[in-house]
Write a protein that holds these residues in place. Structure first.
Motif, mmCIF file in Angstrom:
data_model
loop_
_atom_site.group_PDB
_atom_site.id
_atom_site.type_symbol
_atom_site.label_atom_id
_atom_site.label_comp_id
_atom_site.label_asym_id
_atom_site.label_seq_id
_atom_site.Cartn_x
_atom_site.Cartn_y
_atom_site.Cartn_z
ATOM 1 N N GLN A 103 0.860 -1.187 0.000
ATOM 2 C CA GLN A 103 0.000 0.000 0.000
ATOM 3 C C GLN A 103 0.888 1.225 0.000
ATOM 4 O O GLN A 103 1.613 1.460 0.972
ATOM 5 N N SER A 136 1.472 5.560 -1.343
ATOM 6 C CA SER A 136 0.727 6.808 -1.275
ATOM 7 C C SER A 136 -0.151 7.015 -2.506
ATOM 8 O O SER A 136 -1.062 7.835 -2.479
ATOM 9 N N SER A 137 0.115 6.270 -3.591
ATOM 10 C CA SER A 137 -0.741 6.480 -4.762
ATOM 11 C C SER A 137 -1.739 5.356 -4.997
ATOM 12 O O SER A 137 -2.644 5.509 -5.813
ATOM 13 N N GLY A 138 -1.577 4.252 -4.295
ATOM 14 C CA GLY A 138 -2.549 3.194 -4.518
ATOM 15 C C GLY A 138 -2.279 1.941 -3.719
ATOM 16 O O GLY A 138 -1.337 1.872 -2.932
ATOM 17 N N THR A 139 -3.146 0.944 -3.944
ATOM 18 C CA THR A 139 -3.019 -0.345 -3.265
ATOM 19 C C THR A 139 -2.690 -1.403 -4.312
ATOM 20 O O THR A 139 -3.306 -1.422 -5.380
ATOM 21 N N LYS A 147 -2.453 -2.626 -9.507
ATOM 22 C CA LYS A 147 -2.373 -1.431 -8.659
ATOM 23 C C LYS A 147 -3.618 -0.578 -8.879
ATOM 24 O O LYS A 147 -3.879 -0.098 -9.982
ATOM 25 N N ARG A 148 -4.377 -0.415 -7.787
ATOM 26 C CA ARG A 148 -5.602 0.384 -7.848
ATOM 27 C C ARG A 148 -5.285 1.767 -7.283
ATOM 28 O O ARG A 148 -4.960 1.898 -6.092
ATOM 29 N N ILE A 149 -5.350 2.757 -8.148
ATOM 30 C CA ILE A 149 -5.005 4.122 -7.724
ATOM 31 C C ILE A 149 -6.053 4.629 -6.734
ATOM 32 O O ILE A 149 -7.256 4.396 -6.916
ATOM 33 N N HIS A 150 -5.581 5.339 -5.683
ATOM 34 C CA HIS A 150 -6.511 5.863 -4.679
ATOM 35 C C HIS A 150 -7.570 6.749 -5.351
ATOM 36 O O HIS A 150 -7.212 7.633 -6.139
ATOM 37 N N SER A 162 -9.120 9.280 -4.379
ATOM 38 C CA SER A 162 -8.924 10.730 -4.193
ATOM 39 C C SER A 162 -7.947 11.272 -5.248
ATOM 40 O O SER A 162 -8.141 12.369 -5.776
ATOM 41 N N GLU A 214 -12.086 5.101 -11.223
ATOM 42 C CA GLU A 214 -11.142 3.979 -11.125
ATOM 43 C C GLU A 214 -10.025 4.100 -12.160
ATOM 44 O O GLU A 214 -10.291 4.325 -13.345
ATOM 45 N N ARG A 254 0.485 14.398 -4.776
ATOM 46 C CA ARG A 254 1.116 13.327 -4.004
ATOM 47 C C ARG A 254 2.453 13.836 -3.474
ATOM 48 O O ARG A 254 3.332 14.187 -4.225
#
Ligand SMILES: Nc1ncnc2c1ncn2[C@@H]1O[C@H](COP(=O)(O)OP(=O)(O)OP(=O)(O)O)[C@@H](O)[C@H]1O
Length: 341
Positions: A76, A78-81, A97-100, A102, A140, A226
């Motif tokens: 995890q 700062s830009s995604g999980t 990688k799923r970008i946050h 926000s 998304e 970011r």
């Protein structure tokens, strides 16, 4: 053959030649107007970017990650999980990688996600983690990458209990040279005009495979807003002028300092502490205390000089990644010939 027959024969040959030329021209024109199914993909193939990146439906990603199952999370940032995933009917593990949300919202309309990913997916180099595809839906943005075991360099160097012993000097040199070659490739040989800037070179962006080869990941996509996770790995100019090849060189210099010292960047404090010690050759104080210092310090001296040059204050005075990679390649070759001790 008499003269009349000869004339008739020559006339016939000329006529045949003219007909063949006309037929060829007609065929050529019709091919241009209506490309056959075989020629069309070939034209697309000439752009490797367009040919490689796969567009996934969100439902495909959902199936591959068991509905973004938290048990599948491997990182995890700062830009995604990042999830470990397998697409149904496929055996290969991939990293998703799923970008946050926000950041997706903040950057709406900022850049064309799919075309950036298509360009990035054209990267093909042994020290680059390949981008395989993407998924895009309202709110998304998802990047699908090849899964690289075993860990990232940050974990091995700073978190894993046996990381330091696994990362002996030889492996550290190989990793440093690999990262340098990977970034050099992004800068100089990617198809994007002017090359591709990584944006934040740091140990967690260096994945280490089972043979301890370095693969640089998470390159070329920069989301505004970011800050977390970047401080200490980019130069001072970054905050006014943005990312550049020179800021990547700075980040690489910090990675090299972390490899030499075994210490974390700590928001830039490492540079302030280590560079003067390296310049004064006070290696006893600066080298990773968890490793025995090599008896022949030539390599270390050279690595220290490269690191110090990379984190130099002024962008203009830093070496390019081409120069850095060339030096580290030589060091690797020297090591193979003479060893550290
Ligand atoms: N292709 C991949 N294969 C295997 N693991 C990966 C892959 N990409 C990322 N990871 C893992 O996921 C972690 C999180 O990656 P991510 O790039 O989102 O964040 P980070 O680098 O840890 O932090 P930040 O983005 O805040 O700097 C990585 O450190 C790595 O361990």
């Amino acid at each position: 053959m008499n003269t009349a027959e000869e004339i008739a024969y020559n006339f016939f040959l000329s006529l045949l030649a003219i007909i063949i030329i006309f037929l060829n021209i007609a065929l050529l024109l019709s091919c241009r107007k209506n490309p056959s199914p075989e020629t069309e993909p070939e034209l697309e193939d000439s752009s490797p970017a367009a040919a490689k990146a796969r567009a996934y439906q969100l439902s495909d990603i959902d199936a591959a990650t068991d509905g973004f199952n938290p048990l599948r999370i491997i990182g995890q940032g700062s830009s995604g999980t990042v999830y470990a995933a397998v697409f149904p009917g496929d055996d290969d593990l991939v990293a998703v990688k799923r970008i946050h949300p926000s950041l997706v919202l903040l950057n709406a309309g900022g850049f064309e996600f799919s075309s950036v990913i298509k360009t990035l997916s054209s990267a093909h180099h042994p020290n680059i983690a390949p981008v395989l595809g993407f998924s895009q839906a309202p709110g998304e943005r998802i990047v699908v990458m090849e899964f690289i075991g075993i860990q990232n360099l940050n974990h091995l160097l700073h978190e894993s209990p046996d990381g330091a012993s696994l990362l002996d000097w030889r492996r550290r040199l190989t990793i440093a040279a690999g990262v340098a070659r990977g970034i050099e490739y992004l800068h100089e040989r990617m198809s994007a005009p002017g090359g591709t800037i990584h944006g934040c070179v740091k140990p967690s962006k260096v994945l280490i495979d089972e043979r301890f080869r370095a693969k640089v990941c998470d390159y070329g996509i920069r989301f505004n807003g970011r800050r977390r996770g970047i401080v200490g790995y980019v130069d001072a100019e970054y905050w006014n002028r943005g990312a550049s090849k020179e800021s990547d060189v700075y980040g690489f210099g910090v990675v090299l300092l972390e490899l030499l010292t075994g210490r974390k960047s700590e928001e830039g404090l490492l540079v302030k502490w280590a560079v003067p010690l390296l310049k004064e050759m006070r290696f006893g104080e600066v080298l990773d205390p968890r490793l025995v210092a090599p008896s022949d310090m030539k390599m270390i001296v050279r690595l220290g000089k490269v690191a110090s040059a990379c984190v130099g204050n002024c962008r203009m005075s830093r070496p390019t990644m081409v120069q850095v990679a060339a030096i580290l390649n030589c060091l690797e070759l020297d090591h193979d010939r003479f060893g550290f001790d």
